[in-house]
Design an enzyme around this catalytic site. Structure first.
Site, PDB file in Angstrom:
ATOM      1  N   GLU A   3      -9.978   7.474   4.905  1.00 47.39           N
ATOM      2  CA  GLU A   3      -9.071   7.018   5.709  1.00 47.39           C
ATOM      3  C   GLU A   3      -9.070   7.834   7.167  1.00 47.39           C
ATOM      4  O   GLU A   3      -9.679   8.012   7.948  1.00 47.39           O
ATOM      5  CB  GLU A   3      -7.380   7.052   5.185  1.00 47.39           C
ATOM      6  CG  GLU A   3      -7.392   6.657   4.022  1.00 47.39           C
ATOM      7  CD  GLU A   3      -6.269   6.572   2.703  1.00 47.39           C
ATOM      8  OE1 GLU A   3      -6.059   6.087   3.820  1.00 47.39           O
ATOM      9  OE2 GLU A   3      -6.930   6.110   1.449  1.00 47.39           O
TER      10      GLU A   3
ATOM     11  N   ASP B 254       0.884  -1.022   0.149  1.00 49.71           N
ATOM     12  CA  ASP B 254       0.377   0.387   0.093  1.00 49.71           C
ATOM     13  C   ASP B 254       0.443   1.569   0.072  1.00 49.71           C
ATOM     14  O   ASP B 254       2.132   1.088   0.164  1.00 49.71           O
ATOM     15  CB  ASP B 254      -1.115  -0.114   1.487  1.00 49.71           C
ATOM     16  CG  ASP B 254      -2.058   0.645   0.931  1.00 49.71           C
ATOM     17  OD1 ASP B 254      -2.094   1.904   0.160  1.00 49.71           O
ATOM     18  OD2 ASP B 254      -3.021   0.623   1.768  1.00 49.71           O
TER      19      ASP B 254
HETATM   20  C1  BGC Z   1      -5.591   3.656   0.498  1.00 51.70           C
HETATM   21  C2  BGC Z   1      -5.521   2.559  -0.203  1.00 51.70           C
HETATM   22  C3  BGC Z   1      -5.326   2.707  -1.348  1.00 51.70           C
HETATM   23  C4  BGC Z   1      -4.309   3.488  -2.132  1.00 51.70           C
HETATM   24  C5  BGC Z   1      -3.533   3.676  -4.199  1.00 51.70           C
HETATM   25  C6  BGC Z   1      -3.671   3.997   0.197  1.00 51.70           C
HETATM   26  O1  BGC Z   1      -4.239   5.292   1.510  1.00 51.70           O
HETATM   27  O2  BGC Z   1      -4.718   2.750   1.678  1.00 51.70           O
HETATM   28  O3  BGC Z   1      -6.568   1.494  -0.072  1.00 51.70           O
HETATM   29  O4  BGC Z   1      -5.331   2.046  -2.377  1.00 51.70           O
HETATM   30  O5  BGC Z   1      -4.182   4.689  -1.547  1.00 51.70           O
HETATM   31  O6  BGC Z   1      -4.693   4.786  -3.598  1.00 51.70           O
END
Ligand code: BGC
Length: 739
Positions: free
Chosen positions: A519, A305
């Site tokens: 998030e 990630d």
């Molecule tokens: C998230 C992921 C995402 C990635 C790319 C991260 O902050 O946890 O779910 O796919 O960013 O955008």
């Protein structure tokens, strides 16, 4: 005696044809494997290691200010990066083209691919997070977030929603969708609760598999099951905080959705950013290799990630420098590294590491083979550039997609309360007053991950209607619709204005809820409905007028304090751009609500974690339980029968619509393994069916539950069915059967 069959030349030809068809899958994969090996043998170490990196598009854009970009590709920078495996657009605005529309996305990605074609023999794979529609593109319809989709209890619909999204990604040149989220939500304080399909491993698995099928339906776009594993289980519900998950809970709760997605053929898996039991998942050989590769048999690409390899050093502190971080992650089994900015340093480190022998070239070959195979399977080696005009056609003003998303939004709405049948309202109503912070906002209907990571500007959303607009359009020409614009500054002044306007209204619609977030920015300490919103609804409740609350939220909120003030209560988990229309359809009876909760609504924050499939002895005392949702009609259940077959249970029940409007019921089958060698949940969802019934109609609804669905992990963590008594529960009725 041996019986000889006689075959005619015709039947021999048919058999040969059948054998050829049956064998062609493996012939095909053998030929891909051969091509992969050929290609690998011609690649230098530098070329191979480049494939393992995923770089954010902003890195190759012209810069604007310290963090921004102009939204235009800087070809010189891009030419220096054509050995990377993948480019992606992360959530933030700096990864979008300017201006932002389907044609500019297509042109940007075409441009990147052309530079790769001219400078590298390996094509690039473009990726982004299309987690609720093609959600980064202005003009694209936005579907409900997963929590809303799960409330539909309609996997076929979810498959179609993700299927359309996949077509629209392909149209702009994206072949990799970082979706679906398969985390099982256990704590609604978590800012990513709305990205999940809820709290039940079975429902999450079914919806997750439907999404994978939808995304991968053409074979030209791949899905990503994320975030493997235990990401949603942090100790205190906060994003990326440590989780301590006993092996038993890991197997029972967090593992099934990934198991199902792998069985469904998901091509890539993204790793949990956090640590589980003291080990960041990015360096856990047990989780990445033993469990995912060996036990589950996953053969696709494992991707890290966002910037998580750097975090092994500067956040988790399990690597003394970046070099050690990357070595540990490769050796644990990560194939591709989403390192938006650190590419050059990491690339050099990894080459050094192989030369020094801390990472074997064999390990690199393993990952690169998987990446090349993925690219071949998706057809990237002979892909044509995309037509911007076609992308416009598929994405902007696509009435079929809009209708599909409206249906998803309608089916996702959950009717929580309808005292005195205050709903549906008549279209001919003389006057309605509309208030609240969600009445006039498209952004609040869509939530985070819409155009921008933390949510859109109102002007970014060019399709759909607000709740207010949809209500105005729905009511009869003679109906007066008053609206008091929401003011955050002073709730007391707002309440005063609203009360003045309320005296003229025949009904009051209060559209309240959360503002967008994503998030960790969405983590909260308290799931109570905000005090201002409680104040507003209580004040309106005291007027004695019918108050209908429409709650737009990305997580369950504790709504207890308003229940006596609002006879009508509709819940919508971020329904997307068609949310306004869908809410109006339900308010005025054009759609009879059928959504059911995919997650428990607790009474208080202090009850957390609270989920229905708990072990014996827990006091499950929610405000509204998992599976709950009312309709404008009522259903009566009778005649539950359970028959034991050789390897399955046959369950059937009569469901009757006893009201005077047609309606859809979600018939839910729960099972309890009454006595078992290890404790099992008091009830677990094992199947469900959605049936539409006309007024007065009865239908016998049947289920076949194979014994393989009755398994538990025994003391030695072997998945078994233990003989004994099982209790089947449907809508409050139960039957016991011995197996
Ligand atoms: C998230 C992921 C995402 C990635 C790319 C991260 O902050 O946890 O779910 O796919 O960013 O955008």
């Amino acid at each position: 005696m041996v019986v000889m069959r006689r075959y005619t030349p015709f039947s021999v030809a048919i058999i040969i044809l059948l054998l050829f068809i049956m064998g062609s899958g493996s012939v095909y994969s053998e030929s891909i494997d051969r091509k992969v090996n050929d290609m690998l043998s011609q690649m230098s170490l530098e070329e191979k290691i480049g494939q393992m990196f995923v770089v954010e598009v902003s890195t190759v854009m012209e810069r604007r200010g310290p963090f921004g970009t102009s939204g235009r590709i800087d070809t010189r920078k891009l030419k220096g990066l054509t050995n990377v495996g993948s480019i992606f657009s992360g959530g933030s605005l700096r990864a979008n083209p300017v201006p932002n529309n389907p044609a500019t996305w297509t042109e940007m990605i075409n441009n990147i691919k052309q530079v790769f074609n001219d400078n590298s023999r390996i094509p690039v794979i473009y990726a982004l997070d299309a987690i609720h529609g093609n959600n980064k593109v202005i003009g694209a319809p936005i579907s409900p977030h997963n929590l809303g989709l799960a409330s539909t209890w309609n996997p076929e619909l979810v498959e179609r929603v993700y299927g359309y999204t996949s077509d629209s990604l392909e149209a702009i040149g994206v072949s990799w969708n970082y979706a679906p989220v398969l985390d099982v939500a256990r704590d609604p304080r978590w800012g990513r609760t709305y990205e999940t399909f809820g709290e039940d491993p079975f429902l999450v698995s079914v919806m997750g598999a439907a999404s994978v099928r939808g995304i991968q339906k053409s074979g030209r776009v791949c899905a990503t099951a994320k975030h493997y594993i235990g990401y949603s289980g942090s100790e205190n519900g906060m994003d990326r905080d440590p989780s301590y998950i006993p092996k038993r809970e890991l197997y029972e709760v967090y593992y099934p959705p990934f198991k199902k997605a792998v069985a469904e053929g998901v091509k890539t898996i993204m790793v949990n950013s956090g640590e589980v039991n003291g080990i960041p998942v990015h360096v856990s050989k047990w989780l990445l290799n033993d469990l995912l590769r060996m036990e589950l048999g996953f053969s696709g690409v494992i991707i890290s990630d966002y910037a998580d390899i750097s975090k092994l050093h500067d956040y988790h502190m399990v690597a003394k420098d970046y070099e050690e971080a990357i070595i540990r992650a490769v050796n644990a089994g990560v194939d591709m590294f989403m390192e938006p900015d650190n590419y050059p340093g990491f690339y050099r480190f990894l080459i050094e590491a192989v030369k020094e022998g801390t990472v074997s070239e064999e390990r690199i070959n393993q990952s690169v083979s998987r990446i090349l195979k993925l690219k071949m399977e998706l057809g990237l080696f002979n892909e044509e550039l995309k037509d911007p005009a076609n992308a416009e056609k598929i994405i902007s003003n696509n009435s079929e997609a809009v209708e599909l998303f409206r249906q998803a939004a309608r089916e996702s709405i959950v009717l929580l309360q309808n005292k005195d049948n205050v709903l549906p309202l008549s279209r001919e109503i003389k006057s309605v007053l509309v208030v609240g912070n969600c009445a006039e906002s498209m952004g609040n209907l869509c939530g985070g991950w819409t155009i921008n990571w933390q949510g859109p500007e109102e002007t970014d959303l060019t399709t759909g209607k607000t709740i207010l607009e949809a209500i105005k359009e729905k009511v009869a020409p003679g109906t007066r619709v008053d609206y008091i614009k929401y003011r955050l500054e002073s709730i007391d002044i707002y309440v005063k204005k609203v009360l003045e306007a309320a005296s003229d209204a025949e009904a009051i619609i209060v559209a309240i809820g959360e503002e967008p977030y994503a998030e960790m920015m969405g983590d909260v300490q308290n799931i109570q409905l905000p005090a201002d919103q409680i104040k507003l609804i209580k004040a309106l409740g005291n007027t004695g007028k019918p108050v209908i609350t429409v709650l737009i939220t990305g997580r369950p909120l504790a709504v207890g304090p308003i229940l006596n003030s609002t006879p009508g209560l509709l819940l919508s988990f971020l329904p997307g751009t068609e949310g306004g229309n869908a809410v109006a359809d339900v308010l005025f009876g054009d759609y009879n609500p059928s959504g059911k909760l995919p997650i428990t609504i607790p009474k208080y924050t202090g009850q957390l974690p609270l989920y229905y499939n708990h072990k014996p002895g827990v006091d499950y005392d929610p405000q509204f339980p998992f599976g709950y949702g009312l309709s404008y009609t009522s259903f009566e259940y009778s005649g539950l029968t359970v028959k034991k077959q050789h390897d399955s249970l046959q369950i059937s029940v009569d469901v009757k619509n006893i009201g005077d409007v047609g309606g859809t019921e979600v018939v839910q089958v729960y099972i309890n393994d009454v006595y078992s060698s290890v404790t099992t949940p008091v009830r677990e969802l094992k199947d469900f069916k959605k049936v539409y019934l006309r007024p007065g109609e009865t239908r016998r609804v049947e289920f076949v539950i194979p014994f393989t669905k009755l398994t538990l992990y025994n003391e030695n963590f072997v998945e078994v069915v233990e003989p004994g008594t099982f209790e089947i529960q449907i809508a409050g009725f139960s039957r016991r059967v011995k197996i």
